[in-house]
Design an enzyme around this catalytic site. Structure first.
Site, PDB file in Angstrom:
ATOM      1  N   GLU A  10       9.244   1.513 -36.234  1.00 17.05           N
ATOM      2  CA  GLU A  10      10.342   2.314 -35.733  1.00 17.05           C
ATOM      3  C   GLU A  10      11.565   1.962 -36.593  1.00 17.05           C
ATOM      4  OE1 GLU A  10      10.801   1.649 -31.521  1.00 17.05           O
ATOM      5  OE2 GLU A  10      12.610   2.888 -31.514  1.00 17.05           O
ATOM      6  N   ARG A  57      -0.039 -10.430 -31.808  1.00 19.10           N
ATOM      7  CA  ARG A  57       1.189 -10.501 -32.607  1.00 19.10           C
ATOM      8  C   ARG A  57       1.293 -11.863 -33.266  1.00 19.10           C
ATOM      9  NH1 ARG A  57       4.923  -6.551 -30.645  1.00 19.10           N
ATOM     10  NH2 ARG A  57       6.730  -7.533 -31.565  1.00 19.10           N
ATOM     11  N   LYS A 103      13.163  -7.698 -32.742  1.00 13.95           N
ATOM     12  CA  LYS A 103      14.292  -7.056 -33.418  1.00 13.95           C
ATOM     13  C   LYS A 103      15.558  -7.170 -32.577  1.00 13.95           C
ATOM     14  CE  LYS A 103      11.689  -3.471 -34.705  1.00 13.95           C
ATOM     15  NZ  LYS A 103      11.314  -2.086 -34.939  1.00 13.95           N
TER      16      LYS A 103
END
Ligand code: ATP
Ligand code: MG
Length: 559
Positions: A35, A260, A270
């Protein structure tokens, strides 16, 4: 570019099975779908290595898809940084696409689902929709708008698109099952109204697709075969499959989830990283303490070391936090092979030689010693380093009263100055406050090059820089950004575990003249001190990449 040691994990197992069964006719296609709402970090590097690396290993292709379905938070600047960071890591997308390229196709597919009676416009607000989803133990409650006619749904959906309704007043939902054991299938939202411009499509749209609706269909449009993502999307997979099935996509892509990558002493979110920047805890997204690709790059981490780490730590379905020392160990190994050696003194103490001779021009003699640039790589050759009777050494390398087992310089003790002469400390000069400001040494003229004529041994070899030739520099030393191994574990807030002393700037450093030529980004080994990355030199600035000691080896030994 193929790393030695192909990826071998449950995803590559699935690919081999598909290739044997001819599922996609031997075609392998993956994608990396960030994104564009921030800079990439080490966790994304892991995903990039898995997505691009897997495609490469199987002769397939990997696209970059900017998942730009949230017009509020996205910016074109992030798109450019993402493309650059992927390239720096050593990968080239077969194509760069945007989810917004598919807004028209996604809309048409939504209309198809409405026509099939599989989607409806819900006039409930967001709060009501979440409150009626039920819980793990209780079924959800059907919306009073669930059984609208196809005609009414089509009409309302087109008016949503045309911008007739305010934000949040309606959504389009899939009509699946409000009692489904998987909450993701309880009539998930496909479109929400946002009367806001998009960084690529401008004012064209007043509705934007959700991640769940956009993702699988974007994969299908691109011809993705293996859609690799992280574990938090596991429960979304049945929905991913449901949409593709209702749309009757032939050879649909399949989703695979892996754990992850998390590292000790840092964060890979983020949102948290953005907060560190906004609060001024760090100097920006490319601060060398940041786990962003930009930060790691500025710190001097070679792309090859990051790739090797991401490949070799394994790709599994079990969440775990990897020791940051392990990543550093990959960095150190790579740099040991490639970094040229230089001499730099970070906390300088003056050392003068008694009886240093005068040269032919009447000035103190300057001797030039030829030293090897990298003992690991003879092709790097040698360079000349100036030596004079006035030198800088590290404050730590002299003790007026040496503690036990201190073998460096102290009064009466002889040591080797790397590659030049053996010297013995004779006396010290102090300032008015009693601080030692200079050490005076005798030197053995018969030990030229650092080897005494009689072969006697000294316990210590020290680095030095000729004072008249030294360049002034600033050296930044870094410690962990967070003191806790798992930041936030204690209080729930990672920022509570910030290390207040994660950077120490040494502004008095003295470095050998050859360092004026270090290109920005070049990493050298400062002898005995560690690896340091040159910044752009106005004035000279070096970031410590990693120290010399392999802490990962000691951690493993301790078990
Ligand atoms: P963040 O929580 O930092 O916002 P994200 O998952 O929202 O991360 P995206 O831009 O959506 O970030 O991620 C792009 C791709 O990178 C996704 O496929 C995601 O699964 C993957 N990814 C993100 N973080 C990690 C991580 N820590 N380890 C492995 N893959 C990751
Ligand atoms: Mg995300």
């Amino acid at each position: 570019m193929n790393e030695p040691g192909a990826l071998n994990n449950f995803i590559t197992d699935a690919i081999r099975r598909d290739n044997e069964a001819g599922t996609y006719g031997g075609r392998i296609q993956t994608r990396f779908p960030p994104e564009p709402n921030g800079f990439l970090h080490i966790g994304h590097a892991k995903a990039i290595v898995v997505d691009f690396g897997t495609a490469e290993d199987f002769g397939g292709t990997c696209m970059l898809r900017l998942d730009d379905t949230n017009p509020e938070t996205e910016e074109e600047a992030f798109v450019n940084s993402i493309v650059e960071d992927i390239e720096w890591l050593g990968y080239e997308p077969s194509e760069v696409r945007h989810a917004s390229d598919y807004f028209e196709a996604l809309h048409d597919w939504a209309v198809q689902l409405i026509e099939k009676g599989l989607a409806y416009v819900d006039d409930q607000d967001g709060e009501t929709i979440s409150a009626t989803r039920g819980s793990f133990n209780t079924p959800g409650i059907e919306s009073p708008f669930r059984n609208r006619s196809v005609a009414e749904n089509l009409d309302l959906f087109e008016r949503m698109r045309a911008g007739e309704f305010p934000d949040g007043s309606r959504v389009l939902r899939a009509k699946i099952d409000m009692a489904h054991e998987n909450m993701q299938l309880r009539d998930p939202v496909m479109y929400r109204i946002r009367n806001i411009a998009h960084h690529r499509t401008g004012e064209t749209w007043s509705i934007y697709p959700t991640y769940d609706w956009a993702h699988g269909q974007s994969d299908a449009i691109e011809g993705v075969t293996h859609s690799i993502c992280t574990l938090e999307f596991e429960s979304h997979r049945p929905l991913y499959d449901w949409f593709l099935e209702q749309l009757e996509i032939p050879s649909p892509p399949r989703q695979y989830e892996f754990a992850r990558l998390e590292l000790t002493h840092t964060v890979t979110s983020k949102r948290r990283l953005a907060k560190l920047v906004a609060d001024g805890v760090v100097d920006g997204w490319d601060d060398p303490r940041m786990p962003t690709i930009r930060g790691l790059r500025r710190r001097g981490y070679p792309a090859e070391a990051i790739r090797a780490f991401c490949r070799e730590v394994g790709t599994t379905r079990t969440n775990s936090r990897k020791a940051i020392e392990e990543l550093e160990s990959y960095v150190r190994r790579k740099l040991n092979a490639t970094a040229q050696r230089r001499m730099a003194v970070t906390r300088p103490l003056k050392l003068t030689l008694l009886d240093w001779p005068t040269g032919p021009d009447g000035d103190p003699l300057v001797e030039w010693f030829e030293v090897v640039n990298n003992p690991e790589n003879p092709a790097d050759g040698t360079r000349l380093v100036p030596f004079t009777g006035e030198l800088w050494i590290e404050q730590d390398d002299f003790r007026e009263v040496p503690p036990p087992k201190y073998f460096r310089l102290s009064p009466g003790r002889e040591v080797r100055l790397r590659g030049s002469y053996l010297v013995t400390a004779r006396d010290v000069v102090k300032d008015e406050a009693g601080n030692i400001v200079e050490v005076r040494c005798s030197f053995d003229p018969e030990s030229r090059g650092g080897t005494p004529a009689d072969g006697r041994k000294v316990k210590s070899t020290m680095h030095w820089v000729s004072a008249p030739h030294a360049l002034d520099a600033t050296v930044a030393l870094y410690d962990r950004l967070f003191t806790a191994e798992a930041p936030g574990e204690r209080t729930g807030e990672a920022l509570d575990d910030l290390n207040p002393a994660s950077r120490e700037l040494l502004t008095d450093a003295k470095v050998e003249p050859a360092l004026a030529d270090a290109a920005p980004g070049e990493v050298v080994q400062f002898e005995r001190l560690g690896y340091f990355a040159a910044d752009d030199h106005t004035p000279l600035l070096f970031h410590r990449t990693v120290g010399l000691r392999d802490e990962w080896a000691s951690i493993q030994k301790r078990g």
